[in-house]
Design a protein around this motif. Structure first.
Motif, PDB file in Angstrom:
ATOM      1  N   LEU A 199      36.121  36.321  11.811  1.00  0.00           N
ATOM      2  CA  LEU A 199      36.055  34.938  11.331  1.00  0.00           C
ATOM      3  C   LEU A 199      37.259  34.652  10.452  1.00  0.00           C
TER       4      LEU A 199
ATOM      5  N   VAL B 187      38.775  31.550   8.197  1.00  0.00           N
ATOM      6  CA  VAL B 187      38.535  30.241   7.598  1.00  0.00           C
ATOM      7  C   VAL B 187      39.851  29.712   7.049  1.00  0.00           C
TER       8      VAL B 187
ATOM      9  N   LYS C   5      24.208  32.422   9.978  1.00  0.00           N
ATOM     10  CA  LYS C   5      24.793  31.097   9.781  1.00  0.00           C
ATOM     11  C   LYS C   5      25.429  31.039   8.407  1.00  0.00           C
TER      12      LYS C   5
ATOM     13  N   THR D 140      37.784  28.493  11.900  1.00  0.00           N
ATOM     14  CA  THR D 140      37.111  27.290  11.448  1.00  0.00           C
ATOM     15  C   THR D 140      37.810  26.731  10.215  1.00  0.00           C
ATOM     16  N   GLN D 141      37.525  25.487   9.933  1.00  0.00           N
ATOM     17  CA  GLN D 141      38.064  24.858   8.737  1.00  0.00           C
ATOM     18  C   GLN D 141      37.104  25.069   7.576  1.00  0.00           C
TER      19      GLN D 141
ATOM     20  N   SER E 289      28.602  26.321   4.787  1.00  0.00           N
ATOM     21  CA  SER E 289      29.828  25.662   4.371  1.00  0.00           C
ATOM     22  C   SER E 289      30.845  26.756   4.048  1.00  0.00           C
ATOM     23  N   THR E 290      31.673  27.054   5.035  1.00  0.00           N
ATOM     24  CA  THR E 290      32.543  28.231   4.903  1.00  0.00           C
ATOM     25  C   THR E 290      33.597  28.045   3.820  1.00  0.00           C
TER      26      THR E 290
ATOM     27  N   GLN F 221      33.207  23.932   7.021  1.00  0.00           N
ATOM     28  CA  GLN F 221      32.463  23.813   8.269  1.00  0.00           C
ATOM     29  C   GLN F 221      31.379  24.884   8.356  1.00  0.00           C
ATOM     30  N   GLU F 222      30.396  24.603   9.195  1.00  0.00           N
ATOM     31  CA  GLU F 222      29.325  25.572   9.455  1.00  0.00           C
ATOM     32  C   GLU F 222      29.704  26.456  10.639  1.00  0.00           C
ATOM     33  N   VAL F 223      29.388  27.730  10.540  1.00  0.00           N
ATOM     34  CA  VAL F 223      29.576  28.622  11.680  1.00  0.00           C
ATOM     35  C   VAL F 223      28.290  29.398  11.939  1.00  0.00           C
TER      36      VAL F 223
ATOM     37  N   GLN G 244      36.537  33.668  15.771  1.00  0.00           N
ATOM     38  CA  GLN G 244      36.170  32.297  15.425  1.00  0.00           C
ATOM     39  C   GLN G 244      37.112  31.819  14.323  1.00  0.00           C
TER      40      GLN G 244
ATOM     41  N   SER H  20      36.473  34.737   5.200  1.00  0.00           N
ATOM     42  CA  SER H  20      37.268  35.321   6.280  1.00  0.00           C
ATOM     43  C   SER H  20      37.091  36.832   6.273  1.00  0.00           C
TER      44      SER H  20
END
Lengths: 110, 113
Positions: free
Chosen positions: B110, B112, B78, B13-14, B81-82, B17-19, B11, B87
């Motif tokens: 993950l 980020v 969850k 993500t920015q 807010s990453t 963002q939520e993951v 995954q 990471s």
């Protein structure tokens, strides 16, 4: 003092040799001891699980626990290139989280 | 042989963002865990979950993290807010009631940005 310590290696052995891995821990509350194998970028895979002091054997693998000296060992007989991985020792006090060592990287050369 | 499964395997993500990371534990297991492993570092405990509630959490598991068992098979982590430092590889694990052995899934990597 770190709770569980392992030499990071790498430990390089020729195929067929015995691999000897060690771990020390500091917390007397730890009661259960595991060895996990982790291939690169994969999840830990359970190899051995012991509770009491003494030896436990499973195929080519032997786990040893010495609670008096807080020392855990794993021996791999007749090592194969497929045994090349990182070996993680882990301990647990009753019921909850695993505490891992940093892992020892093992390379078995054909 | 039954095994723990995890999705997605990767995954990206920015930051901010939520993951949601998903896990399907072994079917007759009752205790569920999340661990993470930052590249080159130890596997670290995040949280344990039993009987639909958190039984223990580490200092890493702050208010940005939550876990849920939304149905009889899934177990989710969850991150609201990453942050860049989230990471890592995230591993789900489960165990039966009667033994201490925990079985791990293959992990979600993950990243980020």
């Amino acid at each position: 003092q770190k709770e569980v310590e392992q030499d990071p290696g790498p430990l390089s052995v020729p195929e067929g040799a015995i691999v000897s891995l060690n771990c020390t821990y500091s917390n007397s509350a730890f009661q259960y001891f595991m060895w996990y194998r982790q291939y690169s970028r994969k999840g830990p895979e359970l190899l051995m699980y012991t509770y009491s002091s003494g030896n436990k054997e499973d195929g080519r693998f032997t786990a040893q626990v010495d609670k008096s000296s807080k020392y855990i060992s794993l021996f791999i007989r007749d090592s194969q290139p497929s045994d090349s991985a990182t070996y993680l020792c882990a301990t647990i006090a009753a019921g909850n989280k695993l505490t891992f060592g940093g892992g020892t990287r093992v390379l078995v050369k054909p | 042989e039954p095994e723990v499964t995890q999705t997605p395997s990767h995954q990206v993500t920015q930051m901010g963002q939520e993951v949601i990371l998903r896990c399907v534990p072994i079917s007759n297991h009752l205790y569920f865990y999340w661990y993470r492993q930052i590249l080159g570092q130890k596997v670290e405990f995040l949280v344990s979950f039993y009987n639909n509630e958190i039984s223990e959490k580490s200092e890493i598991f702050d208010d940005q993290f939550s876990v849920e068992r939304p149905d009889g098979s899934n177990f989710t982590l969850k991150i609201r807010s990453t942050k860049l430092e989230d990471s890592a590889m995230y591993f789900c694990a489960s165990r039966r009631d009667s033994q201490e052995t925990q079985y791990f899934g293959p992990g979600t990597r993950l990243l980020v940005l």
